[in-house]
Design a protein around this motif. Structure first.
Motif, PDB file in Angstrom:
ATOM      1  N   MET A   1       0.831  -1.181   0.000  1.00  0.00           N
ATOM      2  CA  MET A   1       0.000   0.000   0.000  1.00  0.00           C
ATOM      3  C   MET A   1       0.880   1.250   0.000  1.00  0.00           C
ATOM      4  SD  MET A   1      -3.105   0.863   2.531  1.00  0.00           S
ATOM      5  CE  MET A   1      -2.704   2.198   3.611  1.00  0.00           C
ATOM      6  N   ARG A   2       0.587   2.176  -0.856  1.00  0.00           N
ATOM      7  CA  ARG A   2       1.367   3.393  -1.002  1.00  0.00           C
ATOM      8  C   ARG A   2       0.817   4.468  -0.073  1.00  0.00           C
ATOM      9  NH1 ARG A   2       2.090   7.135  -6.187  1.00  0.00           N
ATOM     10  NH2 ARG A   2       3.972   8.154  -5.498  1.00  0.00           N
ATOM     11  N   LEU A   3       1.730   5.150   0.619  1.00  0.00           N
ATOM     12  CA  LEU A   3       1.325   6.237   1.518  1.00  0.00           C
ATOM     13  C   LEU A   3       0.911   7.460   0.714  1.00  0.00           C
ATOM     14  CD1 LEU A   3       4.080   6.081   4.259  1.00  0.00           C
ATOM     15  CD2 LEU A   3       1.689   5.443   4.501  1.00  0.00           C
ATOM     16  N   HIS A   4      -0.074   8.153   1.209  1.00  0.00           N
ATOM     17  CA  HIS A   4      -0.535   9.392   0.583  1.00  0.00           C
ATOM     18  C   HIS A   4       0.516  10.478   0.785  1.00  0.00           C
ATOM     19  CE1 HIS A   4      -2.982  12.874  -0.354  1.00  0.00           C
ATOM     20  NE2 HIS A   4      -2.755  13.353   0.859  1.00  0.00           N
ATOM     21  N   ARG A   5       0.955  11.084  -0.298  1.00  0.00           N
ATOM     22  CA  ARG A   5       1.865  12.220  -0.187  1.00  0.00           C
ATOM     23  C   ARG A   5       0.996  13.479  -0.188  1.00  0.00           C
ATOM     24  NH1 ARG A   5       7.542  13.877  -1.993  1.00  0.00           N
ATOM     25  NH2 ARG A   5       7.345  16.122  -1.973  1.00  0.00           N
ATOM     26  N   PRO A   6       1.024  14.204   0.923  1.00  0.00           N
ATOM     27  CA  PRO A   6       0.166  15.389   1.012  1.00  0.00           C
ATOM     28  C   PRO A   6       0.552  16.460  -0.009  1.00  0.00           C
ATOM     29  CG  PRO A   6       1.511  15.115   2.993  1.00  0.00           C
ATOM     30  CD  PRO A   6       1.834  13.992   2.084  1.00  0.00           C
ATOM     31  N   THR A   7      -0.439  17.185  -0.451  1.00  0.00           N
ATOM     32  CA  THR A   7      -0.204  18.268  -1.401  1.00  0.00           C
ATOM     33  C   THR A   7       0.309  19.504  -0.664  1.00  0.00           C
ATOM     34  OG1 THR A   7      -2.432  19.165  -1.163  1.00  0.00           O
ATOM     35  CG2 THR A   7      -2.111  17.451  -2.855  1.00  0.00           C
ATOM     36  N   GLU A   8       0.782  20.459  -1.424  1.00  0.00           N
ATOM     37  CA  GLU A   8       1.216  21.746  -0.851  1.00  0.00           C
ATOM     38  C   GLU A   8       0.071  22.366  -0.058  1.00  0.00           C
ATOM     39  OE1 GLU A   8       2.900  25.379   0.189  1.00  0.00           O
ATOM     40  OE2 GLU A   8       4.020  23.718  -0.688  1.00  0.00           O
ATOM     41  N   ALA A   9      -1.137  22.331  -0.625  1.00  0.00           N
ATOM     42  CA  ALA A   9      -2.292  22.942   0.052  1.00  0.00           C
ATOM     43  C   ALA A   9      -2.586  22.252   1.380  1.00  0.00           C
ATOM     44  CB  ALA A   9      -3.520  22.888  -0.861  1.00  0.00           C
ATOM     45  N   LEU A  29       1.719  17.427  10.558  1.00  0.00           N
ATOM     46  CA  LEU A  29       2.643  18.147   9.686  1.00  0.00           C
ATOM     47  C   LEU A  29       4.054  17.588   9.827  1.00  0.00           C
ATOM     48  CD1 LEU A  29       3.305  20.584   7.784  1.00  0.00           C
ATOM     49  CD2 LEU A  29       3.740  21.889   9.867  1.00  0.00           C
ATOM     50  N   LEU A  30       4.512  17.408  11.062  1.00  0.00           N
ATOM     51  CA  LEU A  30       5.864  16.902  11.290  1.00  0.00           C
ATOM     52  C   LEU A  30       6.033  15.481  10.753  1.00  0.00           C
ATOM     53  CD1 LEU A  30       6.681  18.288  14.849  1.00  0.00           C
ATOM     54  CD2 LEU A  30       7.462  19.150  12.633  1.00  0.00           C
ATOM     55  N   GLU A  31       5.015  14.649  10.906  1.00  0.00           N
ATOM     56  CA  GLU A  31       5.082  13.286  10.365  1.00  0.00           C
ATOM     57  C   GLU A  31       5.174  13.310   8.842  1.00  0.00           C
ATOM     58  OE1 GLU A  31       1.609  11.395  12.004  1.00  0.00           O
ATOM     59  OE2 GLU A  31       2.509  11.247  14.004  1.00  0.00           O
ATOM     60  N   SER A  32       4.383  14.151   8.216  1.00  0.00           N
ATOM     61  CA  SER A  32       4.408  14.261   6.753  1.00  0.00           C
ATOM     62  C   SER A  32       5.745  14.809   6.271  1.00  0.00           C
ATOM     63  CB  SER A  32       3.277  15.160   6.264  1.00  0.00           C
ATOM     64  OG  SER A  32       2.032  14.598   6.575  1.00  0.00           O
ATOM     65  N   LEU A  33       6.230  15.851   6.940  1.00  0.00           N
ATOM     66  CA  LEU A  33       7.507  16.443   6.540  1.00  0.00           C
ATOM     67  C   LEU A  33       8.660  15.476   6.773  1.00  0.00           C
ATOM     68  CD1 LEU A  33       7.155  20.151   7.719  1.00  0.00           C
ATOM     69  CD2 LEU A  33       7.004  19.244   5.388  1.00  0.00           C
ATOM     70  N   THR A  34       8.563  14.644   7.795  1.00  0.00           N
ATOM     71  CA  THR A  34       9.610  13.657   8.049  1.00  0.00           C
ATOM     72  C   THR A  34       9.755  12.733   6.847  1.00  0.00           C
ATOM     73  OG1 THR A  34       9.299  13.733  10.432  1.00  0.00           O
ATOM     74  CG2 THR A  34      10.332  11.745   9.544  1.00  0.00           C
ATOM     75  N   ARG A  35       8.651  12.213   6.336  1.00  0.00           N
ATOM     76  CA  ARG A  35       8.704  11.312   5.168  1.00  0.00           C
ATOM     77  C   ARG A  35       9.255  12.045   3.945  1.00  0.00           C
ATOM     78  NH1 ARG A  35       3.574  10.035   7.062  1.00  0.00           N
ATOM     79  NH2 ARG A  35       2.594  11.040   5.292  1.00  0.00           N
ATOM     80  N   ILE A  36       8.796  13.262   3.730  1.00  0.00           N
ATOM     81  CA  ILE A  36       9.252  14.037   2.565  1.00  0.00           C
ATOM     82  C   ILE A  36      10.743  14.329   2.673  1.00  0.00           C
ATOM     83  CG2 ILE A  36       9.062  16.274   1.406  1.00  0.00           C
ATOM     84  CD1 ILE A  36       6.017  16.172   2.211  1.00  0.00           C
TER      85      ILE A  36
END
Length: 185
Positions: A1-9, A29-36
Motif C-alpha cells: 500500500m502506497r502512503l498518501h503524499r500530502p499536497t502543498e495545500a 505536519l511533522l510526520e508528513s515532513l519527516t517522510r518528505i
C-alpha cells in the motif's frame, strides 16, 4: 500500500492550523515532513553518507520548529521547508568535505534534481518578479529570512541592521506586496 503524499495545500493548511495552536495538526505536519525530508536527503547524499539522512531530517525539523513563527502563510510552505533543508544539506556537505568524507575534486552535484530544477526555475522567476516591486533593501532582508530561512538575528547581523528594523522591513515589505497584488493585510 502506497502512503498518501500530502499536497502543498494540505501541508500549508496543517502549518497554518499548527501556528494557531492545533497540536494534532502540528504532529501530522511533522510526520508528513519527516517522510518528505527523508526522501529529499536520501536521494541527494552519496551512498556512504546516506546513513546521515535521518540526522539531517531531525536537524531540519528542529530548525523548522525554531523558525516556525517566521513562516508567512501568504507564501508556499514547501519552498520555505526546502530552503531550510537545502541549507542543512549544504552545511553537512561542507562539514563532510572538511572531514575528508567527500573528495574535493568530486564534481557530482548532489543538490540537483532534474524534476525539481524546472519547477524551481519557474518558481524562482515568479518570486523574483514579485520581489522586484520592492526596494532593494526590502528584497534583501525578505530574501534572507523568508527564502533562505535565516533567523531575524542572523539577517540583522549580516545587514548591519537592528533586529527590530529587520522585523519592520519584513512586515512592511510583505504588507506592500499584499496591498499591491490585492491581498488582505
Amino acid at each position: 500500500m502506497r502512503l498518501h503524499r500530502p499536497t502543498e495545500a494540505e501541508l500549508h493548511a496543517l502549518m497554518v492550523a499548527s501556528l494557531a495552536g492545533d497540536a494534532a495538526a502540528y504532529r501530522c505536519l511533522l510526520e508528513s515532513l519527516t517522510r518528505i525530508l527523508q526522501g529529499y536527503f536520501r536521494i541527494r547524499l552519496f551512498e556512504d553518507l546516506a546513513t546521515h539522512a535521518d540526522d539531517l531530517v531531525q536537524e531540519t525539523l528542529l530548525a523548522l520548529h525554531l523558525r516556525r513563527m517566521t513562516f508567512d502563510p501568504a507564501f508556499p510552505l514547501m519552498a520555505w521547508v526546502q530552503a531550510i533543508a537545502r541549507h542543512k544539506l549544504i552545511d553537512f556537505l561542507r562539514r563532510s568535505r572538511r572531514q575528508g568524507k567527500i573528495p574535493l575534486d568530486d564534481q557530482i552535484d548532489v543538490l540537483a534534481d532534474p524534476v525539481d530544477s524546472v519547477a524551481a526555475v519557474e518558481h524562482r522567476h515568479d518570486l523574483d518578479t514579485l520581489l522586484s516591486h520592492l526596494p532593494a533593501r526590502s528584497r534583501d532582508v525578505i530574501g534572507k529570512v523568508k527564502i533562505e530561512g535565516k533567523s531575524v538575528a542572523e539577517t540583522a547581523n549580516e545587514t548591519n541592521l537592528s533586529v527590530a528594523s529587520v522585523k519592520v522591513i519584513i512586515h512592511r515589505g510583505i504588507a506592500a506586496l499584499r496591498n499591491q497584488f490585492g491581498g488582505k493585510t
